[in-house]
Design a protein around this motif. Sequence first.
Motif: not given
Length: 131
Positions: A89-115
């Motif tokens: 559970n601890s591993y998934r929680r810590v990793t999940g926060a980092s993954m959420a940031y990266r996923a939201l960063e990528a989705a934001t980039s796509v919303s701006h039409g960036s690669s």
Amino acid sequence: LQRIARTTNDVALLNCVALVEVKDGLYSKVRLAFGGLNMEPLRMHNLERQLEGQPVLNTRDRANVQSFVALLRKGMGEFVPASDVLATNSYRRVTGASMAYRALEAATSVSHGSSVVSPSEQQASAMKGER
């Protein structure tokens, strides 16, 4: 989509997907979900609501990133994945926060039409002669 596994061909210990809509520099719609082996898909409803109406993540603005990370940390409190023989559970929680940031960063980039192709993927593609 962000994915964590022991090898590229292995099952995902955890994955995260994000979708955002941006209007006038603010998140108008945010969807974020986690899943993985031995996990039911989990939408982050409270975090989605916290991010909607907030300024879009701008990695060039330190204050913006700090504010975004603070909201993300607060919202990740609802993420309580199960432990199993492959990941705690601890591993998934810590990793999940980092993954959420990266996923939201990528989705934001796509919303701006960036690669969202990473520099290493761009380099590999260039070496193969692809465009």
